[in-house]
Design a protein around this motif. Structure first.
Motif, PDB file in Angstrom:
ATOM      1  N   GLY A 145       0.155  -4.925   3.882  1.00 13.05           N
ATOM      2  CA  GLY A 145       0.663  -3.513   2.855  1.00 13.05           C
ATOM      3  C   GLY A 145       0.604  -3.565   1.652  1.00 13.05           C
ATOM      4  O   GLY A 145       0.084  -2.763   1.550  1.00 13.05           O
ATOM      5  N   ALA A 146       0.850  -4.456   1.716  1.00 15.10           N
ATOM      6  CA  ALA A 146       1.557  -3.746   0.127  1.00 15.10           C
ATOM      7  C   ALA A 146       0.368  -4.913  -0.776  1.00 15.10           C
ATOM      8  O   ALA A 146      -0.341  -5.847  -0.712  1.00 15.10           O
ATOM      9  CB  ALA A 146       2.432  -4.983  -0.585  1.00 15.10           C
ATOM     10  N   ARG A 160      12.488  -3.483   2.122  1.00 13.89           N
ATOM     11  CA  ARG A 160      10.998  -4.507   0.929  1.00 13.89           C
ATOM     12  C   ARG A 160      12.774  -4.638  -0.070  1.00 13.89           C
ATOM     13  O   ARG A 160      12.644  -6.455  -0.091  1.00 13.89           O
ATOM     14  CB  ARG A 160      10.293  -3.788  -0.063  1.00 13.89           C
ATOM     15  CG  ARG A 160       9.156  -3.558   1.402  1.00 13.89           C
ATOM     16  CD  ARG A 160       7.698  -3.019   0.751  1.00 13.89           C
ATOM     17  NE  ARG A 160       6.581  -2.992   1.964  1.00 13.89           N
ATOM     18  CZ  ARG A 160       6.236  -4.090   2.008  1.00 13.89           C
ATOM     19  NH1 ARG A 160       6.286  -4.546   1.078  1.00 13.89           N
ATOM     20  NH2 ARG A 160       4.824  -3.661   2.946  1.00 13.89           N
ATOM     21  N   ILE A 180       4.175  -0.494   4.927  1.00 12.90           N
ATOM     22  CA  ILE A 180       3.943  -0.617   3.345  1.00 12.90           C
ATOM     23  C   ILE A 180       5.243   0.430   3.220  1.00 12.90           C
ATOM     24  O   ILE A 180       5.958   0.132   1.800  1.00 12.90           O
ATOM     25  CB  ILE A 180       3.159   0.093   3.082  1.00 12.90           C
ATOM     26  CG1 ILE A 180       3.068   0.761   0.905  1.00 12.90           C
ATOM     27  CG2 ILE A 180       2.882   1.569   3.298  1.00 12.90           C
ATOM     28  CD1 ILE A 180       2.748  -0.710   0.711  1.00 12.90           C
ATOM     29  N   TYR A 181       6.315   1.321   3.841  1.00 12.02           N
ATOM     30  CA  TYR A 181       7.349   2.423   3.673  1.00 12.02           C
ATOM     31  C   TYR A 181       8.644   1.524   3.696  1.00 12.02           C
ATOM     32  O   TYR A 181       9.465   1.824   4.006  1.00 12.02           O
ATOM     33  CB  TYR A 181       7.035   3.353   4.276  1.00 12.02           C
ATOM     34  CG  TYR A 181       6.819   2.975   5.501  1.00 12.02           C
ATOM     35  CD1 TYR A 181       8.143   2.524   7.276  1.00 12.02           C
ATOM     36  CD2 TYR A 181       5.417   3.612   6.811  1.00 12.02           C
ATOM     37  CE1 TYR A 181       7.876   1.796   8.461  1.00 12.02           C
ATOM     38  CE2 TYR A 181       5.543   2.779   7.670  1.00 12.02           C
ATOM     39  CZ  TYR A 181       6.093   2.343   8.726  1.00 12.02           C
ATOM     40  OH  TYR A 181       6.130   2.000   9.540  1.00 12.02           O
ATOM     41  N   TRP A 199       0.262   2.294  -2.613  1.00  9.67           N
ATOM     42  CA  TRP A 199      -0.499   2.632  -1.700  1.00  9.67           C
ATOM     43  C   TRP A 199      -1.433   4.357  -2.091  1.00  9.67           C
ATOM     44  O   TRP A 199      -2.664   4.078  -0.965  1.00  9.67           O
ATOM     45  CB  TRP A 199       0.580   1.948  -0.837  1.00  9.67           C
ATOM     46  CG  TRP A 199       0.111   2.640   0.966  1.00  9.67           C
ATOM     47  CD1 TRP A 199      -0.599   1.453   2.193  1.00  9.67           C
ATOM     48  CD2 TRP A 199      -0.337   3.444   1.758  1.00  9.67           C
ATOM     49  NE1 TRP A 199      -1.234   1.958   3.359  1.00  9.67           N
ATOM     50  CE2 TRP A 199      -0.835   3.397   2.697  1.00  9.67           C
ATOM     51  CE3 TRP A 199       0.848   4.836   1.543  1.00  9.67           C
ATOM     52  CZ2 TRP A 199      -0.297   3.754   3.982  1.00  9.67           C
ATOM     53  CZ3 TRP A 199       0.471   5.446   2.385  1.00  9.67           C
ATOM     54  CH2 TRP A 199      -0.462   5.678   3.725  1.00  9.67           C
ATOM     55  N   PRO A 242      -4.598  -3.568  -1.560  1.00  8.23           N
ATOM     56  CA  PRO A 242      -3.744  -5.083   0.033  1.00  8.23           C
ATOM     57  C   PRO A 242      -5.000  -6.601  -0.275  1.00  8.23           C
ATOM     58  O   PRO A 242      -5.977  -5.961   0.419  1.00  8.23           O
ATOM     59  CB  PRO A 242      -3.262  -4.443   0.713  1.00  8.23           C
ATOM     60  CG  PRO A 242      -3.777  -3.088   0.750  1.00  8.23           C
ATOM     61  CD  PRO A 242      -4.301  -2.809  -0.756  1.00  8.23           C
ATOM     62  N   LEU A 260       5.941   0.475  -4.399  1.00  6.62           N
ATOM     63  CA  LEU A 260       5.332   0.325  -3.691  1.00  6.62           C
ATOM     64  C   LEU A 260       4.279   1.285  -3.180  1.00  6.62           C
ATOM     65  O   LEU A 260       2.994   1.418  -2.774  1.00  6.62           O
ATOM     66  CB  LEU A 260       5.292  -0.867  -3.265  1.00  6.62           C
ATOM     67  CG  LEU A 260       5.564  -1.961  -3.861  1.00  6.62           C
ATOM     68  CD1 LEU A 260       6.968  -3.027  -2.168  1.00  6.62           C
ATOM     69  CD2 LEU A 260       4.865  -3.198  -4.045  1.00  6.62           C
ATOM     70  N   PHE A 261       4.832   2.272  -2.660  1.00  9.20           N
ATOM     71  CA  PHE A 261       4.551   3.051  -2.373  1.00  9.20           C
ATOM     72  C   PHE A 261       3.279   4.498  -2.452  1.00  9.20           C
ATOM     73  O   PHE A 261       2.499   4.687  -2.192  1.00  9.20           O
ATOM     74  CB  PHE A 261       5.295   4.531  -1.141  1.00  9.20           C
ATOM     75  CG  PHE A 261       4.989   5.263  -0.700  1.00  9.20           C
ATOM     76  CD1 PHE A 261       4.409   4.941   0.558  1.00  9.20           C
ATOM     77  CD2 PHE A 261       5.282   6.744  -0.665  1.00  9.20           C
ATOM     78  CE1 PHE A 261       4.388   6.228   1.529  1.00  9.20           C
ATOM     79  CE2 PHE A 261       4.560   7.055   0.180  1.00  9.20           C
ATOM     80  CZ  PHE A 261       4.528   6.899   1.560  1.00  9.20           C
ATOM     81  N   GLU A 319       6.326  -9.686   3.040  1.00 12.62           N
ATOM     82  CA  GLU A 319       5.368  -9.675   4.263  1.00 12.62           C
ATOM     83  C   GLU A 319       4.601 -11.162   4.319  1.00 12.62           C
ATOM     84  O   GLU A 319       3.747 -12.064   5.683  1.00 12.62           O
ATOM     85  CB  GLU A 319       3.876  -8.922   4.322  1.00 12.62           C
ATOM     86  CG  GLU A 319       4.479  -7.300   4.015  1.00 12.62           C
ATOM     87  CD  GLU A 319       2.690  -6.675   3.288  1.00 12.62           C
ATOM     88  OE1 GLU A 319       1.885  -7.107   3.804  1.00 12.62           O
ATOM     89  OE2 GLU A 319       2.867  -6.151   1.752  1.00 12.62           O
TER      90      GLU A 319
END
Length: 353
Positions: A12-13, A84, A79-80, A274, A7, A270-271, A99
């Protein structure tokens, strides 16, 4: 692009997946000029004139039927975050856009007053800042949450807040007055006591120590406060559950709750991205446990199970939570309800009969 993209600094993402409503999709292609150090992304704030601000819901999984969100998107960058996917409604990505490209409802206070003043309005506690944090960093300049609290205090309207920001302490004067009238409750979201994990999982949220200071300050000012351990992520932070509850209890929390990780729509890829970037050795195991709790899928949206999950891991987590809460004396007896009888719109003539 690299196999496990990192990221941008302070975010986060790691990517900006396409908006699921968009008619076209752009695909990144490595032309040999990729920079190993991800660039920084500045925060942009778009100002919106909202037509209405009170959102209604009928979910049996939450303890409120209406909410107010001063902002779309959240600079905390967790991130979670289950919110989103809502960024797609504004033709923006649930990834880094969520974000960095934020929307502020600049007329929030005025619209809130209008809606509370409508004939026939029946008060019930408003959840302030649910879809995104009402005390995210841009609130320091925008002050939309504070203005909303001023309106709610003037109308004697009950409100509940949930936050992971120390900025809430700025408004202790309003919260203290609301508490004296039994009009407010606060939940502090606490996910980890590990600063390193916090930095990559919730890059712009307050530190664990700061959130515990929030609980202490609220307790000292007579503001009812509880802790929400959310989300609990298998093999990432679930081992901290008891320690989180103990720390929150020591800081003055009266109540506690938890939520198992939810991965709706774009949150799942996305998670996983991560996980691959930060925990490559255990990424497959984490996703396997998540799917065991969700009937083999990344997510199960059914009411009654979406917050807790099902199966052996989810059952064990629920048992651990229940034992810890009982040992610490949290959630003793039913929570004292907020006062809905004091609601009094300014200037409205009260009936004598």
């Amino acid at each position: 692009m690299p196999a496990n993209p990192q990221p941008p600094r302070g975010r986060g993402a790691a990517s900006n997946p396409h908006n699921r409503f968009a008619p076209t999709v752009s695909e990144a292609w490595d032309d040999g000029w990729f920079q190993e150090v991800p660039p920084c992304r500045a925060t942009e704030v778009r100002r919106e004139q909202a037509k209405s601000v009170i959102t209604r819901n009928r979910s049996p999984d939450v303890g409120f039927d209406r909410s107010v969100n001063p902002y779309h998107g959240c600079e905390h960058g967790c991130i979670y975050c289950f919110a989103r996917p809502t960024h797609a409604y504004w033709d923006l990505s649930p990834g880094i856009d969520f974000e960095t490209r934020l929307i502020a409802k600049t007329n929030l206070a005025e619209r809130l007053e209008e809606e509370l003043s409508r004939p026939g309005y029946v008060p019930q506690p408003i959840a302030l800042g649910v879809n995104t944090d009402a005390y995210q960093p841009i609130e320091r300049e925008q002050r939309l949450t504070r203005r909303a609290l001023e309106v709610l205090l003037r109308y004697r309207h009950p409100v509940h807040l949930i936050t992971k920001s120390a900025l809430i302490l700025r408004d202790l004067d309003l919260l203290g007055e609301l508490a004296r009238r039994r009009l407010v409750g606060v939940s502090v979201s606490l996910t980890t006591l590990d600063d390193g994990l916090k930095r990559i999982m919730e890059p712009r949220a307050a530190s664990p120590a700061a959130r515990l200071r929030v609980l202490r300050a609220l307790a000292e000012h007579g503001v009812p406060a509880g802790v929400v351990c959310a989300p609990m992520i298998p093999q990432i932070n679930d081992r901290e559950l008891e320690a989180l509850l103990e720390a929150a209890c020591d800081a003055g929390a009266r109540s506690a709750g938890y939520v198992l990780l939810r991965l709706p729509l774009e949150v799942a890829p996305l998670f996983e991205e991560w996980l691959a970037a930060h925990f490559p050795a255990r990424a497959a195991h984490v996703m396997s446990l998540i799917r065991q709790c969700r009937g083999g899928a990344d997510y199960d949206s059914r009411f009654g199970t979406r917050m807790r999950g099902e199966g052996p891991f989810a059952t064990l987590l629920a048992q651990r939570f229940a034992l810890a809460v009982r040992r610490l004396g949290l959630n003793r007896g039913p929570a004292e309800p907020l006062d809905c009888t004091a609601f009094a719109p300014p200037g409205r003539q009260l009936s004598l009969f």
